[in-house]
Motif scaffolding. Structure first.
Motif, PDB file in Angstrom:
ATOM      1  N   VAL A 156       0.830  -1.208   0.000  1.00  0.00           N
ATOM      2  CA  VAL A 156       0.000   0.000   0.000  1.00  0.00           C
ATOM      3  C   VAL A 156       0.861   1.253   0.000  1.00  0.00           C
ATOM      4  O   VAL A 156       0.721   2.137  -0.852  1.00  0.00           O
ATOM      5  CB  VAL A 156      -0.965   0.007   1.206  1.00  0.00           C
ATOM      6  CG1 VAL A 156      -1.707   1.345   1.281  1.00  0.00           C
ATOM      7  CG2 VAL A 156      -1.969  -1.129   1.086  1.00  0.00           C
ATOM      8  N   ILE A 157       1.805   1.350   0.945  1.00  0.00           N
ATOM      9  CA  ILE A 157       2.540   2.598   1.110  1.00  0.00           C
ATOM     10  C   ILE A 157       3.486   2.887  -0.062  1.00  0.00           C
ATOM     11  O   ILE A 157       3.701   4.027  -0.443  1.00  0.00           O
ATOM     12  CB  ILE A 157       3.313   2.606   2.452  1.00  0.00           C
ATOM     13  CG1 ILE A 157       3.734   4.033   2.792  1.00  0.00           C
ATOM     14  CG2 ILE A 157       4.526   1.665   2.395  1.00  0.00           C
ATOM     15  CD1 ILE A 157       4.301   4.173   4.186  1.00  0.00           C
ATOM     16  N   THR A 158       4.053   1.829  -0.673  1.00  0.00           N
ATOM     17  CA  THR A 158       4.974   2.036  -1.793  1.00  0.00           C
ATOM     18  C   THR A 158       4.256   2.600  -3.013  1.00  0.00           C
ATOM     19  O   THR A 158       4.775   3.477  -3.712  1.00  0.00           O
ATOM     20  CB  THR A 158       5.653   0.702  -2.179  1.00  0.00           C
ATOM     21  OG1 THR A 158       6.384   0.218  -1.062  1.00  0.00           O
ATOM     22  CG2 THR A 158       6.606   0.904  -3.359  1.00  0.00           C
ATOM     23  N   TRP A 159       3.038   2.117  -3.240  1.00  0.00           N
ATOM     24  CA  TRP A 159       2.315   2.495  -4.457  1.00  0.00           C
ATOM     25  C   TRP A 159       1.246   3.542  -4.225  1.00  0.00           C
ATOM     26  O   TRP A 159       0.589   3.984  -5.176  1.00  0.00           O
ATOM     27  CB  TRP A 159       1.688   1.237  -5.079  1.00  0.00           C
ATOM     28  CG  TRP A 159       2.720   0.206  -5.394  1.00  0.00           C
ATOM     29  CD1 TRP A 159       2.967  -0.957  -4.736  1.00  0.00           C
ATOM     30  CD2 TRP A 159       3.691   0.268  -6.448  1.00  0.00           C
ATOM     31  NE1 TRP A 159       4.014  -1.624  -5.291  1.00  0.00           N
ATOM     32  CE2 TRP A 159       4.479  -0.895  -6.357  1.00  0.00           C
ATOM     33  CE3 TRP A 159       3.966   1.195  -7.466  1.00  0.00           C
ATOM     34  CZ2 TRP A 159       5.527  -1.163  -7.229  1.00  0.00           C
ATOM     35  CZ3 TRP A 159       5.003   0.937  -8.341  1.00  0.00           C
ATOM     36  CH2 TRP A 159       5.772  -0.233  -8.218  1.00  0.00           C
ATOM     37  N   LEU A 160       1.045   3.965  -2.973  1.00  0.00           N
ATOM     38  CA  LEU A 160       0.007   4.946  -2.663  1.00  0.00           C
ATOM     39  C   LEU A 160       0.163   6.247  -3.457  1.00  0.00           C
ATOM     40  O   LEU A 160      -0.815   6.723  -4.049  1.00  0.00           O
ATOM     41  CB  LEU A 160      -0.028   5.212  -1.151  1.00  0.00           C
ATOM     42  CG  LEU A 160      -1.078   6.191  -0.635  1.00  0.00           C
ATOM     43  CD1 LEU A 160      -1.586   5.733   0.739  1.00  0.00           C
ATOM     44  CD2 LEU A 160      -0.527   7.612  -0.510  1.00  0.00           C
ATOM     45  N   PRO A 161       1.353   6.880  -3.504  1.00  0.00           N
ATOM     46  CA  PRO A 161       1.461   8.138  -4.258  1.00  0.00           C
ATOM     47  C   PRO A 161       1.100   7.973  -5.737  1.00  0.00           C
ATOM     48  O   PRO A 161       0.342   8.771  -6.293  1.00  0.00           O
ATOM     49  CB  PRO A 161       2.940   8.526  -4.076  1.00  0.00           C
ATOM     50  CG  PRO A 161       3.355   7.845  -2.817  1.00  0.00           C
ATOM     51  CD  PRO A 161       2.613   6.536  -2.837  1.00  0.00           C
ATOM     52  N   ILE A 162       1.659   6.954  -6.372  1.00  0.00           N
ATOM     53  CA  ILE A 162       1.402   6.738  -7.799  1.00  0.00           C
ATOM     54  C   ILE A 162      -0.061   6.403  -8.038  1.00  0.00           C
ATOM     55  O   ILE A 162      -0.699   6.939  -8.956  1.00  0.00           O
ATOM     56  CB  ILE A 162       2.306   5.614  -8.345  1.00  0.00           C
ATOM     57  CG1 ILE A 162       3.774   6.025  -8.248  1.00  0.00           C
ATOM     58  CG2 ILE A 162       1.937   5.252  -9.782  1.00  0.00           C
ATOM     59  CD1 ILE A 162       4.742   4.918  -8.615  1.00  0.00           C
ATOM     60  N   TYR A 163      -0.620   5.534  -7.210  1.00  0.00           N
ATOM     61  CA  TYR A 163      -2.003   5.093  -7.394  1.00  0.00           C
ATOM     62  C   TYR A 163      -2.976   6.258  -7.227  1.00  0.00           C
ATOM     63  O   TYR A 163      -3.884   6.449  -8.051  1.00  0.00           O
ATOM     64  CB  TYR A 163      -2.312   3.981  -6.393  1.00  0.00           C
ATOM     65  CG  TYR A 163      -3.726   3.457  -6.475  1.00  0.00           C
ATOM     66  CD1 TYR A 163      -4.136   2.685  -7.560  1.00  0.00           C
ATOM     67  CD2 TYR A 163      -4.642   3.718  -5.467  1.00  0.00           C
ATOM     68  CE1 TYR A 163      -5.441   2.194  -7.645  1.00  0.00           C
ATOM     69  CE2 TYR A 163      -5.939   3.232  -5.535  1.00  0.00           C
ATOM     70  CZ  TYR A 163      -6.335   2.472  -6.626  1.00  0.00           C
ATOM     71  OH  TYR A 163      -7.611   2.002  -6.701  1.00  0.00           O
ATOM     72  N   LEU A 164      -2.788   7.055  -6.179  1.00  0.00           N
ATOM     73  CA  LEU A 164      -3.715   8.157  -5.937  1.00  0.00           C
ATOM     74  C   LEU A 164      -3.586   9.252  -6.988  1.00  0.00           C
ATOM     75  O   LEU A 164      -4.589   9.865  -7.395  1.00  0.00           O
ATOM     76  CB  LEU A 164      -3.483   8.751  -4.544  1.00  0.00           C
ATOM     77  CG  LEU A 164      -3.814   7.841  -3.352  1.00  0.00           C
ATOM     78  CD1 LEU A 164      -3.645   8.589  -2.038  1.00  0.00           C
ATOM     79  CD2 LEU A 164      -5.224   7.271  -3.463  1.00  0.00           C
ATOM     80  N   LEU A 165      -2.370   9.525  -7.451  1.00  0.00           N
ATOM     81  CA  LEU A 165      -2.172  10.577  -8.450  1.00  0.00           C
ATOM     82  C   LEU A 165      -2.626  10.135  -9.839  1.00  0.00           C
ATOM     83  O   LEU A 165      -3.294  10.885 -10.555  1.00  0.00           O
ATOM     84  CB  LEU A 165      -0.697  10.996  -8.490  1.00  0.00           C
ATOM     85  CG  LEU A 165      -0.162  11.744  -7.265  1.00  0.00           C
ATOM     86  CD1 LEU A 165       1.344  11.935  -7.379  1.00  0.00           C
ATOM     87  CD2 LEU A 165      -0.855  13.089  -7.100  1.00  0.00           C
ATOM     88  N   GLN A 166      -2.279   8.935 -10.230  1.00  0.00           N
ATOM     89  CA  GLN A 166      -2.526   8.491 -11.600  1.00  0.00           C
ATOM     90  C   GLN A 166      -3.887   7.837 -11.799  1.00  0.00           C
ATOM     91  O   GLN A 166      -4.463   7.930 -12.876  1.00  0.00           O
ATOM     92  CB  GLN A 166      -1.425   7.525 -12.042  1.00  0.00           C
ATOM     93  CG  GLN A 166      -0.037   8.150 -12.122  1.00  0.00           C
ATOM     94  CD  GLN A 166       1.012   7.178 -12.633  1.00  0.00           C
ATOM     95  OE1 GLN A 166       0.735   6.010 -12.906  1.00  0.00           O
ATOM     96  NE2 GLN A 166       2.243   7.654 -12.739  1.00  0.00           N
ATOM     97  N   VAL A 167      -4.406   7.156 -10.779  1.00  0.00           N
ATOM     98  CA  VAL A 167      -5.653   6.409 -10.934  1.00  0.00           C
ATOM     99  C   VAL A 167      -6.836   7.147 -10.321  1.00  0.00           C
ATOM    100  O   VAL A 167      -7.899   7.268 -10.941  1.00  0.00           O
ATOM    101  CB  VAL A 167      -5.520   4.995 -10.314  1.00  0.00           C
ATOM    102  CG1 VAL A 167      -6.837   4.221 -10.458  1.00  0.00           C
ATOM    103  CG2 VAL A 167      -4.386   4.233 -10.976  1.00  0.00           C
ATOM    104  N   LYS A 168      -6.666   7.661  -9.115  1.00  0.00           N
ATOM    105  CA  LYS A 168      -7.774   8.300  -8.419  1.00  0.00           C
ATOM    106  C   LYS A 168      -7.883   9.789  -8.725  1.00  0.00           C
ATOM    107  O   LYS A 168      -8.873  10.430  -8.338  1.00  0.00           O
ATOM    108  CB  LYS A 168      -7.628   8.101  -6.907  1.00  0.00           C
ATOM    109  CG  LYS A 168      -7.711   6.627  -6.470  1.00  0.00           C
ATOM    110  CD  LYS A 168      -9.051   6.016  -6.820  1.00  0.00           C
ATOM    111  CE  LYS A 168      -9.184   4.597  -6.275  1.00  0.00           C
ATOM    112  NZ  LYS A 168     -10.462   3.969  -6.633  1.00  0.00           N
ATOM    113  N   GLY A 169      -6.872  10.359  -9.388  1.00  0.00           N
ATOM    114  CA  GLY A 169      -6.929  11.763  -9.760  1.00  0.00           C
ATOM    115  C   GLY A 169      -6.719  12.735  -8.617  1.00  0.00           C
ATOM    116  O   GLY A 169      -7.155  13.888  -8.677  1.00  0.00           O
TER     117      GLY A 169
END
Length: 467
Positions: free
Chosen positions: A277-290
């Protein structure tokens, strides 16, 4: 092994009438020593992450180069955590912890004057090696000074050192940059934290304590007989047997113990979820969740800081109300995480996703912390370092690899759904091994009540070590 690190009996023996009073006066000093010591370990570990933008520019490195440096640190630390914690069983934990911190400080000072990529590779690996000397002594100290019914609260207090140390890195770096300027970024990033950590080395040596054996005290079960009735594994020996090597202790009490395997596998899958979760949280929230960068930063901060009150509450709950049984709370937290992962994955609402991230952050550190407490309880006190080392190796090498490299590969090949299926599977497997660990603890309790738990702790200890 350096002779001054070895565990030796105290030079002065405490009179029987003074033992209990001295114990209560000394045990908080012991906890203070490992708490502030581990805070300082973070000052000379997490500082590297903040320095990477300057390092990339100064040495003209790529993101791949920085990734390799970070991976080298993580892998070396995971291996070292296993090896160095096992060696700590035969050492005075105060000297061992202080020496590892001292070596880490020297490495950071050398990083402050390094000018080539290969130098940083070598120094990062060395730092990962020495960083592994901090965890084992901490748990050895807690296991030897605090009975089972107090280890939840005590372990929770010590666990805050992670958050405090990690949280101090940024303001220390900011202050150092304000004084020295960005042109002296290496001094600000590496030398200043190292100097502060060297001061902590002196504090640990001055005010910290080794085990009761190192301080001329009897073993804990002879000091607090009533409070020790619920100890799962007890022995008459108050230090590692002289005729057993660290390797023999590791094999006999960690590698061959199903209880240590249960908690190690449990922790490995908890680490999968945490780092996944913590490793991919920045990328996931910026790129997927907007999310915006500000919104992502808020979610990241909530993920980290929500752990502190949850950890403290779990420590009190398992000590006072569950009679030292840790896994029911850990399993409950992982069940909540399963639900939070679903909302984190499926929702596009800012508040829902942020709340889900906060819930995962608040509850993922609880089973991780409780696993460390259980590790202290399923082996004799003189084998805690070996058990901690085995659990640490599985967590960092197996768990973090699955949470970072494996999930990254699956996301690249099959999309984010594959990553979330992996996280959900990891949570389910963690719950499974948590149940096995809980059943194992109940088994040890039953043996204790039947008068057989003594055999669990001393069956493999030579007769001369039991006198």
């Amino acid at each position: 092994m350096l002779n001054f690190l070895l565990s030796k009996p105290g030079t002065t023996t405490v009179a029987p009438d003074d033992v209990e009073a001295r114990y209560y006066a000394m045990r908080m000093r012991a906890l203070f020593g490992v708490f502030i010591g581990y805070v300082a370990y973070y000052l000379v570990r997490s500082n590297f992450t903040l320095s990477t933008p300057y390092l990339m520019k100064a040495l003209e490195l790529t993101k791949t180069d920085i990734g390799l440096l970070s991976s080298a640190m993580l892998i070396t630390y995971g291996i070292s955590k296993g090896l160095m914690s096992s060696l700590a069983d035969k050492c005075n934990p105060k000297y061992y912890m202080a020496f590892g911190l001292f070596l880490s400080c020297i490495v950071n000072i050398m990083m402050g004057f390094s000018t080539a990529y290969w130098m940083f590779v070598a120094l990062i690996i060395a730092n990962g090696l020495f960083q592994g000397m901090g965890v084992g002594p901490s748990f050895i100290t807690i296991a030897n000074w605090f009975p089972r019914m107090q280890r939840g609260r005590t372990g929770a207090v010590w666990n805050i050192s992670h958050n405090l140390g990690g949280g101090l890195v940024a303001p220390i770096a900011a202050g150092a940059f304000a004084v020295f300027g960005s042109e002296h970024w290496q001094i600000a990033s590496y030398v200043v934290p190292a100097v502060l950590a060297l001061l902590v080395v002196c504090i640990v040596l001055k005010f910290g304590l080794g085990t009761p054996y190192n301080e001329g005290m009897p073993p804990l079960e002879k000091i607090l007989k009533d409070e020790q009735k619920d100890t799962l594994v007890s022995t008459k020996a108050n230090h590692a047997p002289d005729n057993m090597t660290p390797y023999q202790i590791f094999v006999q009490y960690a590698l061959k113990s199903k209880h240590v395997w249960y908690i190690s596998m449990f922790d490995a899958f908890v680490y999968l979820v945490r780092f996944g979760v913590i490793t991919w949280l920045p990328i996931y929230l910026l790129q997927v969740k907007g999310f915006t960068k500000g919104q992502m930063g808020l979610a990241f901060a909530i993920f980290e800081w929500a752990a502190i009150p949850a950890t403290l509450m779990a420590g009190v709950l398992t000590d006072k109300y569950l009679k030292g049984r840790r896994m029911p709370v850990a399993i409950g937290c992982l069940t909540i995480i399963l639900g939070a992962l679903f909302f984190y994955w499926s929702s596009n609402d800012l508040l829902v996703v942020t709340a889900a991230a906060g819930a995962i952050g608040a509850f993922i550190y609880v089973p991780q912390f409780l696993a460390s407490v259980v590790t202290m309880e399923v082996v004799p006190a003189f084998a805690v370092g070996s058990a901690v080392g085995m659990r640490g190796f599985m967590s960092y090498i197996v768990g973090t690899t699955m949470g970072t490299a494996l999930i990254g590969k699956l996301v690249n090949l099959y999309g984010w759904s594959a990553g979330f299926y992996t996280l959900l599977t990891g949570a389910v497997l963690a719950i499974t091994f948590g149940i096995l660990s809980h059943l194992g603890s109940l088994e040890l309790e039953a043996k204790k009540k039947a008068g057989k738990a003594h055999e669990e702790g001393i069956a493999l200890v030579p007769a001369e070590a039991r006198t």
